[in-house]
Design a protein around this motif. Structure first.
Motif, PDB file in Angstrom:
ATOM      1  N   ASP A 212       1.511 -16.358 -13.898  1.00 33.35           N
ATOM      2  CA  ASP A 212       2.800 -16.634 -13.265  1.00 33.35           C
ATOM      3  C   ASP A 212       2.741 -18.038 -12.641  1.00 33.35           C
ATOM      4  O   ASP A 212       1.667 -18.614 -12.527  1.00 33.35           O
ATOM      5  N   LYS A 214       4.268 -19.357  -9.184  1.00 30.53           N
ATOM      6  CA  LYS A 214       5.087 -18.954  -8.037  1.00 30.53           C
ATOM      7  C   LYS A 214       5.773 -20.099  -7.294  1.00 30.53           C
ATOM      8  O   LYS A 214       6.939 -19.982  -6.945  1.00 30.53           O
ATOM      9  N   GLY A 226      10.023 -15.988  -6.584  1.00 27.60           N
ATOM     10  CA  GLY A 226       9.651 -14.760  -7.290  1.00 27.60           C
ATOM     11  C   GLY A 226       8.807 -15.068  -8.524  1.00 27.60           C
ATOM     12  O   GLY A 226       8.118 -14.205  -9.052  1.00 27.60           O
ATOM     13  N   TYR A 269       0.288  -3.263 -11.317  1.00 28.90           N
ATOM     14  CA  TYR A 269       0.169  -4.708 -11.506  1.00 28.90           C
ATOM     15  C   TYR A 269      -0.848  -5.220 -10.503  1.00 28.90           C
ATOM     16  O   TYR A 269      -0.669  -5.057  -9.297  1.00 28.90           O
ATOM     17  N   ASN A 285       1.160  -4.646  -7.201  1.00 31.17           N
ATOM     18  CA  ASN A 285       2.577  -4.340  -7.293  1.00 31.17           C
ATOM     19  C   ASN A 285       2.700  -3.060  -8.103  1.00 31.17           C
ATOM     20  O   ASN A 285       1.835  -2.755  -8.927  1.00 31.17           O
ATOM     21  N   ARG A 287       5.148  -2.138 -10.252  1.00 30.89           N
ATOM     22  CA  ARG A 287       6.209  -2.285 -11.262  1.00 30.89           C
ATOM     23  C   ARG A 287       5.818  -3.472 -12.128  1.00 30.89           C
ATOM     24  O   ARG A 287       4.853  -4.167 -11.843  1.00 30.89           O
ATOM     25  N   GLY A 289       5.773  -7.165 -13.502  1.00 34.38           N
ATOM     26  CA  GLY A 289       6.001  -8.465 -12.891  1.00 34.38           C
ATOM     27  C   GLY A 289       7.220  -9.125 -13.515  1.00 34.38           C
ATOM     28  O   GLY A 289       7.549  -8.882 -14.672  1.00 34.38           O
ATOM     29  N   ASP A 290       7.864  -9.953 -12.734  1.00 35.52           N
ATOM     30  CA  ASP A 290       9.011 -10.726 -13.203  1.00 35.52           C
ATOM     31  C   ASP A 290       8.732 -12.165 -12.797  1.00 35.52           C
ATOM     32  O   ASP A 290       8.672 -12.434 -11.605  1.00 35.52           O
ATOM     33  N   PRO A 291       8.439 -13.084 -13.692  1.00 38.23           N
ATOM     34  CA  PRO A 291       8.722 -13.110 -15.121  1.00 38.23           C
ATOM     35  C   PRO A 291       7.586 -12.700 -16.059  1.00 38.23           C
ATOM     36  O   PRO A 291       7.713 -12.921 -17.265  1.00 38.23           O
ATOM     37  N   GLU A 292       6.519 -12.088 -15.570  1.00 37.89           N
ATOM     38  CA  GLU A 292       5.441 -11.712 -16.501  1.00 37.89           C
ATOM     39  C   GLU A 292       5.948 -10.792 -17.619  1.00 37.89           C
ATOM     40  O   GLU A 292       5.509 -10.887 -18.766  1.00 37.89           O
TER      41      GLU A 292
HETATM   42  N1  GLY Z   1       6.011 -12.564 -10.571  1.00 31.85           N
HETATM   43  C1  GLY Z   1       5.402 -11.871  -9.499  1.00 31.85           C
HETATM   44  C2  GLY Z   1       5.981 -10.561  -9.226  1.00 31.85           C
HETATM   45  O1  GLY Z   1       6.687  -9.987 -10.015  1.00 31.85           O
HETATM   46  O2  GLY Z   1       5.717 -10.046  -8.149  1.00 31.85           O
END
Ligand code: GLY
Ligand code: AMP
Length: 428
Positions: A212, A214, A226, A269, A285, A287, A289-292
């Motif tokens: 990612d 950040k 994010g 995650y 995490n 859930r 990842g966003d944008p993973e």
């Molecule tokens: N990209 C990091 C997250 O989803 O927490």
């Protein structure tokens, strides 16, 4: 299968896009969704936090599987509420979601089971926290215990910065209850990597790693966001490190949770720091990842719907997943001002077509009478494939050039860490 996806960001667009390719999927809904999701699924105007309405919808529409994107509904117990009604849902229960919802909980469980992470102490007393910070010295990391919309972490290079962070969290209560307690953590040095795994309680199946980006600006400058972009695979990360992360971190944490009477089902995650003494956990995490997700899911060749269903039923086998060999890279186009305040409703123009090589995932968009407009801080995620990261990067940026909205800002160096290391011939 009739599937409901919950959320409205780039991660959820990617989930919907990937689920749509499963032969088993007969009907696809998303609550609340966004403009991009609307072209693949039926968007339902229910907020992701309105759990009672979501339960009612899933019952009325005979939904076979609900897939939760963001952490907030998970922490609010959406999985428990669905399960009480006998509804099938992908994600961890409220108790299990504390792994993301309370940094102290995560740290204590890692400590108890010997899972590698930075040394830490937690405090609810400002004076004691201050004393500890002065004792340890800088650099040092200060984290609000609870969820603080990605802003609860200060990596303090000096004692002055550390003291300011404590004051902001504990005295000024900048994050409300989330900062009532703070975790003070050892500063870890190394390369960061995101490793996600499917967990069905007992089985742990890793996804391909991603990296990612950040900070908001090039060269990792500016405020934390994010995530401004991602790529997968991570070529400068050896298989040994991934195996180590599996056997020392992901498998033990799933086991530890079970020992604690928590059956974790969903995506787990691990945000890892690859230090000179091996991988250590920065955060968990609960859930995708966003944008993973925008690079990992497009690379996944295995059908997603049966996989998520197996996880939710606790029937995941240790089957190997299959992956596209090419690299995928995603660049986030954000609204002017993000991650601080930004305007919405900016017109978006250009080539938003999806193909097997290039995808434009909507993160914050909606349609109004003027056409497609922005509706969030992160607006679009442009993902492209290439034979390696450098090629994927060229393809993603070439595609980005074909899309315009006023004030758009994006990093121009997504993936450079991988390509620079490879060019230097560093082999770890
Ligand atoms: N990209 C990091 C997250 O989803 O927490
Ligand atoms: P988090 O919100 O926990 O993901 O933290 C945000 C960012 O702060 C991470 O992506 C890291 O870059 C950095 N960070 C968090 N914890 C540490 C640590 N113990 N040592 C060094 N950097 C950290």
């Amino acid at each position: 299968m009739r599937i409901l996806v919950i959320g409205s960001g780039g991660r959820e667009h990617t989930l919907v896009w990937k689920l749509k390719q499963s032969r088993e999927v007969e009907a696809l809904f998303c609550a609340p969704g966004n403009a991009g999701i609307g072209s693949l699924a039926t968007c339902v105007p229910i907020e992701s936090t309105d759990i009672a309405a979501l339960v009612q919808f899933a019952e009325a529409e005979a939904i076979d599987l609900t897939v939760v994107g963001p952490e907030i509904p998970l922490l609010a117990g959406i999985v428990d509420r669905f399960q009480e009604k006998g509804l099938s849902i992908f994600g961890p229960t409220e108790a299990a979601a504390r792994l993301e919802g309370s940094k102290r909980f995560a740290k204590e469980i890692m400590q108890k089971y010997g899972i590698p992470t930075g040394k830490f102490r937690s405090f609810s007393d400002y004076r004691k926290a201050l004393h500890y910070v002065n004792e340890v010295g800088a650099p040092i990391v200060i984290k609000a215990d609870g969820l603080a919309a990605g802003k609860g972490v200060t990596v303090a290079q000096t004692l002055t910065e550390a003291e300011a962070a404590l004051e902001m969290m504990m005295k000024e209560k900048a994050f409300g209850k989330a900062g009532h307690e703070v975790v003070i953590e050892e500063y870890l040095e190394g390369e960061e990597v995101s490793l996600m795994a499917l967990v069905d309680g007992t089985h742990v199946v890793p996804l391909e790693p991603a990296q990612d980006h950040k900070p908001a600006f090039d060269g990792d400058q500016g405020p934390n966001t994010g995530g401004m972009g991602a790529y997968s695979p991570v070529p400068h990360l050896s298989h040994t490190i991934v195996d180590q992360a599996m056997t020392q971190i992901l498998q033990p944490i799933a086991h530890a949770l079970q020992q604690e009477g928590i059956h974790y089902r969903g995506i787990l995650y691990a945000g890892l720091m690859i230090t000179s003494t091996g991988p250590k956990v920065i955060e968990f995490n609960v859930r995708f990842g966003d944008p993973e997700a925008q690079v990992v899911l497009p690379r996944l060749q295995t059908e997603l719907a049966p996989l998520l269903q197996a996880v939710s039923e606790g029937k995941l086998s240790e089957q190997a997943l299959t992956w596209r060999k090419e690299s995928a890279l995603c660049v986030v186009m954000a609204a002017k001002g993000y991650p601080s305040s930004y305007a919405k409703g900016i017109q978006i123009k250009g080539n938003l077509e999806m193909s097997k090589q290039e995808m434009v995932f909507h993160a914050g968009t909606k349609k109004n009478e003027t056409g497609l407009v922005s509706d969030g801080g992160r607006v679009l995620g442009i993902t492209a494939f290439g034979r390696d990261i450098a090629q994927a990067k060229r393809n993603a940026y070439a595609r980005l050039e074909q899309i315009q909205f006023a004030g758009a800002h994006y990093r121009t160096d997504i993936g450079d860490k991988a390509t620079i290391v490879v060019e230097r011939g560093v082999d770890r």
